[in-house]
Design an enzyme around this catalytic site. Structure first.
Site, PDB file in Angstrom:
ATOM      1  N   LYS A  90      24.255  17.896 -52.158  1.00 54.43           N
ATOM      2  CA  LYS A  90      25.381  18.726 -52.599  1.00 54.43           C
ATOM      3  C   LYS A  90      26.715  18.093 -52.185  1.00 54.43           C
ATOM      4  O   LYS A  90      27.684  18.092 -52.943  1.00 54.43           O
ATOM      5  CB  LYS A  90      25.281  20.137 -51.989  1.00 54.43           C
ATOM      6  CG  LYS A  90      24.367  21.050 -52.784  1.00 54.43           C
ATOM      7  CD  LYS A  90      24.040  22.308 -52.032  1.00 54.43           C
ATOM      8  CE  LYS A  90      25.102  23.360 -52.079  1.00 54.43           C
ATOM      9  NZ  LYS A  90      24.651  24.599 -51.379  1.00 54.43           N
ATOM     10  N   TYR A 144      20.253  10.932 -50.031  1.00 57.29           N
ATOM     11  CA  TYR A 144      21.466  10.131 -49.799  1.00 57.29           C
ATOM     12  C   TYR A 144      21.662   9.123 -50.929  1.00 57.29           C
ATOM     13  O   TYR A 144      22.718   9.082 -51.565  1.00 57.29           O
ATOM     14  CB  TYR A 144      21.321   9.427 -48.457  1.00 57.29           C
ATOM     15  CG  TYR A 144      22.514   8.613 -48.014  1.00 57.29           C
ATOM     16  CD1 TYR A 144      23.688   9.221 -47.595  1.00 57.29           C
ATOM     17  CD2 TYR A 144      22.454   7.215 -47.990  1.00 57.29           C
ATOM     18  CE1 TYR A 144      24.775   8.466 -47.160  1.00 57.29           C
ATOM     19  CE2 TYR A 144      23.539   6.455 -47.558  1.00 57.29           C
ATOM     20  CZ  TYR A 144      24.696   7.082 -47.141  1.00 57.29           C
ATOM     21  OH  TYR A 144      25.765   6.332 -46.710  1.00 57.29           O
ATOM     22  N   TYR A 158      34.487  10.316 -65.070  1.00 52.64           N
ATOM     23  CA  TYR A 158      35.876  10.806 -64.995  1.00 52.64           C
ATOM     24  C   TYR A 158      36.844   9.695 -65.424  1.00 52.64           C
ATOM     25  O   TYR A 158      37.883   9.970 -66.025  1.00 52.64           O
ATOM     26  CB  TYR A 158      36.219  11.310 -63.585  1.00 52.64           C
ATOM     27  CG  TYR A 158      35.935  12.790 -63.413  1.00 52.64           C
ATOM     28  CD1 TYR A 158      34.637  13.265 -63.225  1.00 52.64           C
ATOM     29  CD2 TYR A 158      36.967  13.727 -63.441  1.00 52.64           C
ATOM     30  CE1 TYR A 158      34.369  14.610 -63.080  1.00 52.64           C
ATOM     31  CE2 TYR A 158      36.707  15.086 -63.289  1.00 52.64           C
ATOM     32  CZ  TYR A 158      35.419  15.514 -63.106  1.00 52.64           C
ATOM     33  OH  TYR A 158      35.166  16.854 -62.961  1.00 52.64           O
TER      34      TYR A 158
HETATM   35  P1  NAD Z   1      29.957   9.973 -40.363  1.00 52.58           P
HETATM   36  O1  NAD Z   1      28.753  10.837 -40.411  1.00 52.58           O
HETATM   37  O2  NAD Z   1      30.465   9.529 -39.035  1.00 52.58           O
HETATM   38  O3  NAD Z   1      31.175  10.655 -41.139  1.00 52.58           O
HETATM   39  C1  NAD Z   1      31.013  11.512 -42.224  1.00 52.58           C
HETATM   40  C2  NAD Z   1      31.998  12.651 -42.072  1.00 52.58           C
HETATM   41  O4  NAD Z   1      31.868  13.540 -43.189  1.00 52.58           O
HETATM   42  C3  NAD Z   1      31.763  13.475 -40.820  1.00 52.58           C
HETATM   43  O5  NAD Z   1      32.983  13.685 -40.155  1.00 52.58           O
HETATM   44  C4  NAD Z   1      31.180  14.790 -41.365  1.00 52.58           C
HETATM   45  O6  NAD Z   1      31.419  15.888 -40.518  1.00 52.58           O
HETATM   46  C5  NAD Z   1      31.864  14.869 -42.714  1.00 52.58           C
HETATM   47  N1  NAD Z   1      31.152  15.696 -43.690  1.00 52.58           N
HETATM   48  C6  NAD Z   1      29.837  15.668 -44.017  1.00 52.58           C
HETATM   49  N2  NAD Z   1      29.571  16.562 -44.980  1.00 52.58           N
HETATM   50  C7  NAD Z   1      30.764  17.165 -45.287  1.00 52.58           C
HETATM   51  C8  NAD Z   1      31.138  18.185 -46.196  1.00 52.58           C
HETATM   52  N3  NAD Z   1      30.243  18.777 -47.012  1.00 52.58           N
HETATM   53  N4  NAD Z   1      32.436  18.573 -46.228  1.00 52.58           N
HETATM   54  C9  NAD Z   1      33.352  18.006 -45.397  1.00 52.58           C
HETATM   55  N5  NAD Z   1      33.062  17.048 -44.525  1.00 52.58           N
HETATM   56  C10 NAD Z   1      31.762  16.625 -44.469  1.00 52.58           C
HETATM   57  O7  NAD Z   1      29.642   8.699 -41.282  1.00 52.58           O
HETATM   58  P2  NAD Z   1      30.477   7.360 -41.503  1.00 52.58           P
HETATM   59  O8  NAD Z   1      29.656   6.245 -41.012  1.00 52.58           O
HETATM   60  O9  NAD Z   1      31.865   7.517 -41.028  1.00 52.58           O
HETATM   61  O10 NAD Z   1      30.481   7.294 -43.096  1.00 52.58           O
HETATM   62  C11 NAD Z   1      31.612   7.685 -43.864  1.00 52.58           C
HETATM   63  C12 NAD Z   1      31.330   7.427 -45.348  1.00 52.58           C
HETATM   64  O11 NAD Z   1      31.054   6.038 -45.547  1.00 52.58           O
HETATM   65  C13 NAD Z   1      30.124   8.199 -45.867  1.00 52.58           C
HETATM   66  O12 NAD Z   1      30.418   8.653 -47.173  1.00 52.58           O
HETATM   67  C14 NAD Z   1      29.024   7.160 -45.898  1.00 52.58           C
HETATM   68  O13 NAD Z   1      28.080   7.433 -46.893  1.00 52.58           O
HETATM   69  C15 NAD Z   1      29.806   5.891 -46.194  1.00 52.58           C
HETATM   70  N6  NAD Z   1      29.083   4.701 -45.681  1.00 52.58           N
HETATM   71  C16 NAD Z   1      29.055   4.408 -44.345  1.00 52.58           C
HETATM   72  C17 NAD Z   1      28.340   3.292 -43.900  1.00 52.58           C
HETATM   73  C18 NAD Z   1      28.294   2.894 -42.442  1.00 52.58           C
HETATM   74  O14 NAD Z   1      27.645   1.900 -42.100  1.00 52.58           O
HETATM   75  N7  NAD Z   1      28.952   3.583 -41.545  1.00 52.58           N
HETATM   76  C19 NAD Z   1      27.641   2.503 -44.823  1.00 52.58           C
HETATM   77  C20 NAD Z   1      27.669   2.866 -46.164  1.00 52.58           C
HETATM   78  C21 NAD Z   1      28.411   3.952 -46.596  1.00 52.58           C
END
Ligand code: NAD
Ligand code: UDP
Length: 314
Positions: A90, A144, A158
């Site tokens: 979601k 995911y 979009y």
């Molecule tokens: P993280 O879990 O530290 O940060 C994700 C943040 O999103 C958290 O603060 C969480 O509370 C918030 N969140 C989750 N669901 C939410 C919702 N429904 N509404 C509002 N806030 C919500 O993860 P990260 O490592 O900082 O990753 C950030 C983004 O980068 C993500 O989208 C992730 O898929 C992408 N990403 C990260 C990596 C990595 O290696 N860190 C790799 C690929 C992609």
């Protein structure tokens, strides 16, 4: 000065991005539901006049006025995104629709933090943006992987249907300070295990590979992508192409921490990709971007962050 929305701004990457945007002289609205994010990650920003923090779940509509949107909200570590898989999908799908709707109403640019997981367990190596991936749609990682794939679809629809100015980046494994100690990801697990002289948990035989990018490099890449002209949509891979096995990573962390930890072997989780390495040709040519922080330097900074956290616990 722009007013910029960062969703997921209190998480690992989001907190570094908020800091970078403030340094660049912008006003930042950070939106987060604190599922995996923490106020501590933003401790030095909370009293800044150009920074605002709003608790909100992006699966619900958001009515704010901003000039740019970075959509990062989504748990990223396997144990966190598998904890409530329906909410994970979601967040990626309904969350993307809400943020795209906001961008459409405001006529502003929007960047999506997509992932190397869209390639699944890849059969071509290194992964180029043209590769469509090898994802199990019904496995435990699908909430995911497929959520992120569907978010990319929405972004491009979009763009085609509403001429929205979209930017899609595919982030490969990234590490650094502000990662959560309990996120179960390999870098945090190995560093904390090594610092506590506890056994280092290798999943499988440790021959699977990843390529790790230090957070400062990644944030620079994200920022540069947002500065590209309309029509530069991506997807663009962002990551460090230096690839190594999980066994090599464990050995490097033992060496850097001077740990006495031994290695223990656990079963490989289902659908765990065997190899991963970004082809960053596009990022180099479109963004003039290439990672600059070596693994030793980045791990050193991350180890010092977790050492400090352990000291503060006592
Ligand atoms: P993280 O879990 O530290 O940060 C994700 C943040 O999103 C958290 O603060 C969480 O509370 C918030 N969140 C989750 N669901 C939410 C919702 N429904 N509404 C509002 N806030 C919500 O993860 P990260 O490592 O900082 O990753 C950030 C983004 O980068 C993500 O989208 C992730 O898929 C992408 N990403 C990260 C990596 C990595 O290696 N860190 C790799 C690929 C992609
Ligand atoms: N891994 C490991 N020991 C751990 C945690 C993870 O060997 O304690 C392995 C995991 O099986 C995977 C790799 O390290 O092959 C990277 O895992 P992570 O969860 O960090 O990221 P992802 O699989 O999403 O790339």
């Amino acid at each position: 000065m722009k007013r910029i929305l960062v969703t997921g701004g209190s998480g690992f990457l989001g907190s570094h991005l908020c800091r970078k945007l403030l340094q660049e002289g912008h006003e930042v609205l950070c939106v987060d539901n604190f599922f995996t994010g923490r106020r501590q990650n933003l401790h030095d920003l909370l009293d800044k006049k150009n920074f605002e923090l709003l608790r909100h779940d992006i699966t619900f509509p958001l009515y704010v006025e901003v000039d740019e949107i970075y959509n990062l909200a989504c748990p990223a570590s396997p144990i966190h995104y598998q904890f409530d898989p329906v909410q994970t999908t979601k967040t990626s799908v309904v969350g993307a629709i809400n943020m795209l709707g906001l961008a459409k109403r405001l006529k502003v640019k929007i960047l999506q933090a997509s992932t190397s997981e869209v390639y699944g367990d890849p059969s071509i190596h290194p992964q180029t943006e043209g590769y469509w991936g090898n994802v199990n749609p019904i496995g435990p990682r699908a909430c995911y992987d497929e959520g992120k794939r569907c978010a990319e679809t929405l972004f491009f629809d979009y763009y085609r249907q509403h001429r929205l100015d979209i930017k899609v980046i595919r982030i490969f494994n990234t590490y650094g300070p502000n990662m959560q100690p309990n996120d179960g990801r390999v870098v945090t697990n190995f560093i904390l295990q090594a610092l506590k002289n506890k056994p280092i948990t290798i999943f499988g035989d440790g021959s699977q590979t990843r390529s790790f990018c230090y957070v400062d490099d990644l944030i620079e890449g994200i920022y540069r992508m947002m500065q590209t002209p309309k029509g530069t949509t991506g997807p663009v891979n962002l990551g460090n192409p230096t690839e190594f096995t999980m066994l090599e990573l464990a050995q490097k962390i033992i060496e850097l921490t001077g740990s006495h930890s031994e290695l223990v072997f656990h079963p490989l989780p289902q659908d765990d990709p065997k190899q991963r390495q970004p082809d960053i040709t596009q990022a180099k040519s479109l963004l003039d971007w290439t990672p600059t922080v070596s693994l030793e330097e980045g791990l050193g900074k991350t180890i010092r962050y977790f050492e400090r956290m352990i000291i503060d616990e006592f």
